[in-house]
Design an enzyme around this catalytic site. Structure first.
Site, short mmCIF file in Angstrom:
data_model
loop_
_atom_site.label_atom_id
_atom_site.label_comp_id
_atom_site.label_asym_id
_atom_site.label_seq_id
_atom_site.Cartn_x
_atom_site.Cartn_y
_atom_site.Cartn_z
CE1 TYR A 38 6.99 0.40 -4.43
CE2 TYR A 38 5.10 1.81 -4.00
CZ TYR A 38 6.28 1.23 -3.58
OH TYR A 38 6.73 1.47 -2.32
CD GLU A 51 -1.06 -0.74 3.59
OE1 GLU A 51 -0.73 -0.50 4.75
OE2 GLU A 51 -1.99 -1.50 3.29
#
Length: 153
Positions: A116, A104
């Site tokens: 990411y 997260e």
């Protein structure tokens, strides 16, 4: 050249210093220490002088891992060290036959989200009002990376 190596609880004070520099709302020493339990793994990123400049913490349960924390000292950011650390973290998990890596991230952390995505993570959901901010709260973006091609969606 930077090096990624396993960490031990003996390096907790060094981790705490990096954590305090890298995050606006850092974990405290007790929280970091709790990540040296049975299901956790830690990797440290060391500079040419053997100084800790970043780390990652993973919680591994069966075939799934969660990236609990990853950070690089602000003075070392923007030099590719975060990418190196995350790539080495992923390689370590693949070697252990972990199938998926979850994480997260603050929705405002565009640089982390970009990294990411660049490494193949996909957005899978969100957590409303998850993180503290100076103005109150902000959402967390949930992301995952499948580490082995034979996993069915």
């Amino acid at each position: 050249m930077a090096q990624v190596l396993p960490l031990s609880i003996a390096q907790l004070s060094q981790m705490l210093l990096v954590e305090q520099q890298a995050h606006p709302y850092p974990w405290d020493e007790a929280t970091l220490a709790s990540c040296f339990g049975r299901f956790y793994q830690q990797l440290g990123l060391f500079d040419d002088n053997a100084q800790l400049i970043g780390f990652s913490i993973m919680q591994c349960l069966f075939e799934e891992a969660t990236l609990m924390n990853i950070c690089v000292k602000p003075s070392e950011q923007g030099k590719g060290f975060g990418k190196l650390l995350l790539e080495q973290t992923i390689a370590s998990l693949k070697a252990q036959h972990i199938e998926v890596l979850l994480l997260e991230v603050r929705v405002s952390n565009a640089s982390a989200i970009g990294l990411y995505r660049h490494l193949g993570f996909i957005e899978t959901g969100s957590r409303r009002n998850y993180y503290h901010t100076a103005a109150g709260r902000e959402d967390a973006m949930l992301m995952e990376l499948k580490l082995h091609c034979d996993i069915q969606a």
